[in-house]
Motif scaffolding. Structure first.
Motif, short mmCIF file in Angstrom:
data_model
loop_
_atom_site.label_atom_id
_atom_site.label_comp_id
_atom_site.label_asym_id
_atom_site.label_seq_id
_atom_site.Cartn_x
_atom_site.Cartn_y
_atom_site.Cartn_z
N ILE A 46 0.83 -1.19 0.00
CA ILE A 46 0.00 0.00 0.00
C ILE A 46 0.87 1.25 0.00
N GLU A 47 2.06 1.15 0.62
CA GLU A 47 3.00 2.27 0.60
C GLU A 47 3.64 2.44 -0.76
N LEU A 48 3.87 1.34 -1.46
CA LEU A 48 4.37 1.42 -2.83
C LEU A 48 3.38 2.16 -3.71
N LEU A 49 2.11 1.82 -3.56
CA LEU A 49 1.07 2.47 -4.35
C LEU A 49 0.96 3.95 -4.00
N ARG A 50 1.03 4.26 -2.70
CA ARG A 50 0.94 5.66 -2.28
C ARG A 50 2.11 6.47 -2.82
N ASN A 51 3.29 5.87 -2.81
CA ASN A 51 4.47 6.55 -3.33
C ASN A 51 4.32 6.85 -4.82
N GLN A 52 3.86 5.86 -5.58
CA GLN A 52 3.66 6.06 -7.02
C GLN A 52 2.61 7.13 -7.27
N MET A 53 1.55 7.11 -6.49
CA MET A 53 0.48 8.09 -6.66
C MET A 53 0.99 9.51 -6.43
N LEU A 54 1.73 9.72 -5.35
CA LEU A 54 2.22 11.06 -5.03
C LEU A 54 3.23 11.54 -6.05
N ARG A 55 4.10 10.65 -6.51
CA ARG A 55 5.08 11.03 -7.53
C ARG A 55 4.39 11.46 -8.82
N LEU A 59 -9.50 21.00 -3.54
CA LEU A 59 -8.95 20.11 -2.51
C LEU A 59 -9.66 18.77 -2.48
N ASP A 60 -10.96 18.77 -2.77
CA ASP A 60 -11.70 17.50 -2.82
C ASP A 60 -11.10 16.56 -3.88
N PHE A 61 -10.65 17.12 -4.98
CA PHE A 61 -10.02 16.32 -6.02
C PHE A 61 -8.59 15.93 -5.65
N MET A 62 -7.81 16.91 -5.21
CA MET A 62 -6.37 16.72 -5.09
C MET A 62 -5.91 16.05 -3.80
N MET A 63 -6.64 16.19 -2.72
CA MET A 63 -6.17 15.68 -1.43
C MET A 63 -6.71 14.29 -1.11
N TYR A 64 -7.53 13.75 -1.96
CA TYR A 64 -8.06 12.41 -1.73
C TYR A 64 -6.96 11.36 -1.88
N ASP A 65 -6.93 10.42 -0.94
CA ASP A 65 -5.94 9.36 -0.97
C ASP A 65 -6.65 8.00 -0.90
N PRO A 66 -6.73 7.29 -2.02
CA PRO A 66 -7.44 6.00 -2.02
C PRO A 66 -6.76 4.94 -1.18
N THR A 67 -5.47 5.15 -0.87
CA THR A 67 -4.76 4.14 -0.09
C THR A 67 -5.14 4.16 1.38
N VAL A 68 -5.93 5.14 1.79
CA VAL A 68 -6.44 5.15 3.16
C VAL A 68 -7.98 5.16 3.18
N CYS A 95 -11.53 1.32 -0.49
CA CYS A 95 -10.56 1.00 -1.54
C CYS A 95 -9.35 0.22 -1.05
N VAL A 96 -8.98 0.40 0.20
CA VAL A 96 -7.69 -0.07 0.67
C VAL A 96 -7.55 -1.59 0.55
N ASP A 97 -8.63 -2.34 0.67
CA ASP A 97 -8.54 -3.79 0.58
C ASP A 97 -9.00 -4.33 -0.78
N CYS A 98 -9.26 -3.44 -1.71
CA CYS A 98 -9.75 -3.86 -3.02
C CYS A 98 -8.58 -4.25 -3.91
N LYS A 99 -8.67 -5.41 -4.53
CA LYS A 99 -7.59 -5.89 -5.39
C LYS A 99 -7.41 -5.03 -6.63
N CYS A 100 -8.43 -4.28 -6.99
CA CYS A 100 -8.35 -3.45 -8.19
C CYS A 100 -7.75 -2.07 -7.93
N LEU A 101 -7.35 -1.80 -6.70
CA LEU A 101 -6.81 -0.48 -6.37
C LEU A 101 -5.69 -0.04 -7.31
N PRO A 102 -4.71 -0.90 -7.66
CA PRO A 102 -3.61 -0.43 -8.52
C PRO A 102 -4.04 -0.06 -9.93
N ILE A 103 -5.18 -0.56 -10.41
CA ILE A 103 -5.64 -0.23 -11.75
C ILE A 103 -6.81 0.74 -11.72
#
Length: 465
Positions: free
Chosen positions: A94-103, A399-408, A412-420
């Motif tokens: 989940i941290e790998l995904l969060r890192n990719q998202m922020l980058r 902010l509603d668009f930009m500050m949303y984090d699906p990894t928390v 979404c956090v337990d959904c297998k489709c989160l990376p796609i």
């Protein structure tokens, strides 16, 4: 303790294990197992997008690993690790995904601008989400020059600039395309920045002269919509005066298709035209338009901004069924169904991407264009004491668009489709709440999509032998 899902019996197994030598490993949370032909199994990982076809011996070895943490075949072990099916225990995916998202979200080396040069349109499409904001106005010279200045301020740190011409109908403001394009191209040339452009047009005003000019202005991709047979299309996408548009679009495509690198034919699909969508391929083929640079895909019609009747729209899972059948029946490349990894969903949750309307207002989502209370700024910088008719930007909407984090996000956090998916459509999430409508289509048909693609890969492999 992390767990994985395997198709046989839908069992969940705890998977933190140790290989020989003391290296602690675990199974990925994003592994999906599906039964395949002749007793084989598919192993797909949504985080890495890796797909493996395991024969019985390898799948037995994989199952043994799930129970004991032992893999005797070290080459198989290495391949599992390479595909991301197993990874070191101290890495949280989940941290790998969060890192990719922020980058990706805050990447400043790429700039994407969708420019709606006019709010005017010569069509009156029945489902258009902009129908209530159509105006005859075009972008002023002041706003055009402000776009140039906006790009100039960032050009030194950019490596890539993408311009998408939009509307209204952008070809009604062709003079603006002609004014801005050479300047933007020259800016990129002087600063060694890659310039890419595309256009979304209804195609009615697309002449060879305009197509030739668009090619000169590096517009490589064009999107045109056809909604079925002539009768159905004309009922859904007429001119403002009610006249049909189908024949003219087909004629224009015949004359202009070769000017572009790619031509995307979109079929906006709902309950009222679903029976006619496969006729589009036949019509394009009959008219010599269906060439190697031409692709056809379905668009999902929704009632954005209360512009259409909800009962005419397909539910998302119905649309998925229609889309899969459409690809199969028309013998399109089935690999177009293979999932694509995403770090951020679209321009709405990307910091360096904006839609600029004909009045110079900035938006984060195409669906917001023309709804002034949803703007997030203006292309012309205002002085603090300037109280002209400029409305304050909707910072909360931004902010509603930009500050949303699906990894928390608990949904979404337990959904297998989160990376796609990465939380799905930001607009639907913000405007419609946490409904399944925001999810990507792969969520509803992942197993079918993966199996279809696997069969195709097997077929291709057999042809090369």
């Amino acid at each position: 303790m992390p767990s994985t899902y395997c198709g046989r019996g839908e069992r969940r197994i705890n998977l933190t294990v140790k290989f020989r030598g003391g290296l602690q490993m675990k199974s990925s949370n994003y592994n999906c197992c599906y039964p395949f032909e002749e007793g084989k199994m598919l192993l797909y990982n949504t985080r890495t997008n890796a797909l493996a076809i395991l024969d019985n011996s390898h799948f037995t070895s994989y199952e043994k690993f799930l129970r004991t943490g032992i893999i005797e075949d070290k080459n198989f072990e290495k391949n599992l690790e390479k595909g991301g099916y197993i990874l070191e225990d101290n890495i949280e995916e989940i941290e790998l995904l969060r890192n990719q998202m922020l980058r990706s979200r805050y990447n400043s080396t790429s700039l994407g601008l969708t420019i709606a040069a006019t709010a005017d349109c010569n069509f009156r499409c029945v489902y258009c989400y902009e129908k209530n904001s159509i105006k005859t106005s075009k972008m002023t010279l002041e706003n055009q020059n402000a776009i140039i200045e906006f790009v100039k301020k960032q050009i030194k740190v950019l490596s890539h600039l993408h311009i998408s011409w939009y509307g209204g109908e952008p070809l009604l403001a062709f003079d603006i395309i002609e004014y801005l394009s050479p300047q933007l191209i020259q800016l990129c040339k002087e600063n060694d920045v890659t310039y890419v452009a595309s256009i979304v047009t209804n195609g009615y005003l697309l002449t060879p002269d305009k197509a030739r000019a668009l090619k000169k202005y590096k517009v490589g991709n064009i999107q045109v919509t056809l909604d079925g047979s002539e009768e159905i299309h004309d009922r859904r996408r007429p001119l403002a005066g009610g006249q049909g548009t189908f024949k003219q679009i087909i004629s224009n495509l015949k004359d202009c298709v070769d000017f572009f690198d790619t031509v995307n034919i979109r079929i906006n699909t709902d309950k009222t035209n679903v029976s006619s969508i496969s006729q589009v391929k036949e019509i394009l083929d009959k008219n010599g338009i269906l060439k190697d640079n031409v692709g056809i895909y379905l668009g999902y019609v929704e009632d954005h901004n209360d512009a259409y009747e909800l009962e005419k729209c397909l539910h998302i899972d119905q649309f998925c069924d229609v889309n899969l059948k459409f690809v199969r029946d028309n013998h399109f490349n089935i690999m177009m169904l293979y999932p694509k990894l995403t770090s951020n969903y679209c321009c709405a949750d990307c910091n360096n991407a904006f839609i600029i309307d004909s009045e110079g207002y900035l938006y984060k989502c195409w669906n917001d264009v023309g709804v002034k209370e949803r703007n997030v700024g203006h292309i012309v910088e205002k002085q603090e004491d300037d109280t002209s008719d400029f409305e304050k930007a909707n910072v909360r909407h931004y902010l509603d668009f930009m500050m949303y984090d699906p990894t928390v996000d608990s949904k979404c956090v337990d959904c297998k489709c989160l990376p796609i998916c990465m939380g799905g459509c930001p607009y639907k999430r913000v405007m419609e709440g946490d409904t399944e409508a925001r999810c990507v289509t792969e969520k509803f048909k992942l197993e079918e999509y993966i199996k279809e693609c696997a069969y195709e890969l097997v077929r291709r492999r057999s042809e090369t032998k």
